[in-house]
Design a protein around this motif. Structure first.
Motif, short mmCIF file in Angstrom:
data_model
loop_
_atom_site.label_atom_id
_atom_site.label_comp_id
_atom_site.label_asym_id
_atom_site.label_seq_id
_atom_site.Cartn_x
_atom_site.Cartn_y
_atom_site.Cartn_z
N ASP A 123 0.83 -1.20 0.00
CA ASP A 123 0.00 0.00 0.00
C ASP A 123 0.87 1.25 0.00
N VAL A 124 0.43 2.28 -0.73
CA VAL A 124 1.18 3.53 -0.84
C VAL A 124 0.39 4.65 -0.18
N VAL A 125 1.06 5.42 0.69
CA VAL A 125 0.43 6.56 1.37
C VAL A 125 0.74 7.82 0.56
N ILE A 126 -0.32 8.54 0.16
CA ILE A 126 -0.18 9.72 -0.70
C ILE A 126 -0.60 10.96 0.06
N PRO A 127 0.29 11.99 0.16
CA PRO A 127 -0.08 13.23 0.85
C PRO A 127 -1.09 14.04 0.04
N LEU A 128 -2.03 14.69 0.73
CA LEU A 128 -3.04 15.52 0.09
C LEU A 128 -2.72 16.99 0.30
N ASP A 129 -3.32 17.86 -0.51
CA ASP A 129 -3.07 19.31 -0.41
C ASP A 129 -3.51 19.88 0.92
N ASN A 130 -4.53 19.27 1.55
CA ASN A 130 -5.04 19.80 2.82
C ASN A 130 -4.25 19.32 4.03
N GLY A 131 -3.14 18.63 3.79
CA GLY A 131 -2.31 18.16 4.89
C GLY A 131 -2.61 16.74 5.33
N GLY A 132 -3.67 16.18 4.82
CA GLY A 132 -4.02 14.80 5.16
C GLY A 132 -3.34 13.80 4.25
N TYR A 133 -3.75 12.55 4.39
CA TYR A 133 -3.17 11.46 3.59
C TYR A 133 -4.27 10.53 3.12
N LYS A 134 -3.99 9.87 2.02
CA LYS A 134 -4.87 8.79 1.58
C LYS A 134 -4.01 7.60 1.21
N THR A 135 -4.60 6.41 1.28
CA THR A 135 -3.87 5.19 1.00
C THR A 135 -4.33 4.59 -0.33
N ARG A 136 -3.34 4.28 -1.19
CA ARG A 136 -3.64 3.61 -2.43
C ARG A 136 -3.30 2.13 -2.29
N SER A 137 -4.27 1.28 -2.56
CA SER A 137 -4.08 -0.16 -2.39
C SER A 137 -3.02 -0.69 -3.35
#
Length: 204
Positions: A123-137
């Motif tokens: 899984d890859v953790v991707i930073p978001l513009d709002n400072g959060g993160y999302k995970t790509r399977s």
């Protein structure tokens, strides 16, 4: 959507290849070893450094009728597994030149351009513009552009039987990207292919 568009475009190219020549095609397959290293100059590492397996299937059509200097097109579909880096599905058309030393042995050179779908295996953790993160399977993967340079040789088992298969040995350099924009935008992967091809000839 971009992934689907890429795949659809490559499939259309494959379909067009069938009408390039009136010659019957050849079909074949190969097993491969795949190593990340410098293009072409890294070929020796394929024989001693690591083993990352792959499989490839192809269909090939002759464009011209010369028996000494042949031009061919090919449609390729392959898969490879590279531990700790990625696995990938390669789909690409190819233009090849073959020089026949004699009726059984030829040297060949080719160029391909197509599509690679890469799976990191984790899984890859991707930073978001709002400072959060999302995970790509790991199973989602990502689309890549693919350029292929290959060179090799082939040996036909019989000089008199037109249905005789040919043994293949090829070295490939595969350039894929964008891989990691910040420090490795284009990733070179060299491949050693050992395989066999069969002419598709209808009974007269």
């Amino acid at each position: 959507m971009n992934c689907i568009k890429h795949i659809f475009l490559v499939i259309l190219i494959f379909i067009e290849l069938q009408y390039v020549s009136a010659q019957y095609p050849s079909i074949g397959g190969a097993v491969s070893n795949n190593v990340t290293s410098f293009p072409v100059t890294g070929f020796p590492q394929l024989f001693y450094s690591q083993f990352h397996p792959g499989l490839n299937a192809f269909m090939e059509w002759k464009i011209n009728k010369s028996e000494k200097h042949q031009l061919c097109t090919a449609a390729n579909l392959g898969f490879f597994y590279h531990r700790f880096i990625q696995s990938g599905v390669r789909i690409y058309p190819e233009l090849d030149y073959k020089f026949f030393v004699n009726k059984q042995f030829n040297l060949n050179f080719g160029l391909g351009l197509g599509y690679l779908h890469s799976f990191e295996g984790y899984d890859v953790v991707i930073p978001l513009d709002n400072g959060g993160y999302k995970t790509r399977s790991a199973y989602t993967g990502r689309p890549q552009l693919l350029a292929v340079l290959n060179m090799g040789c082939a040996y036909k088992l019989s000089s008199t039987n037109e249905k005789s298969p040919s043994l293949l040995l090829q070295l490939h350099t595969n350039m894929q990207g964008p891989f990691v924009n910040s420090y490795v935008p284009v990733l070179p992967v060299n491949s050693l292919h050992i395989g066999i091809s069969f002419p598709v000839i209808k009974n007269k």
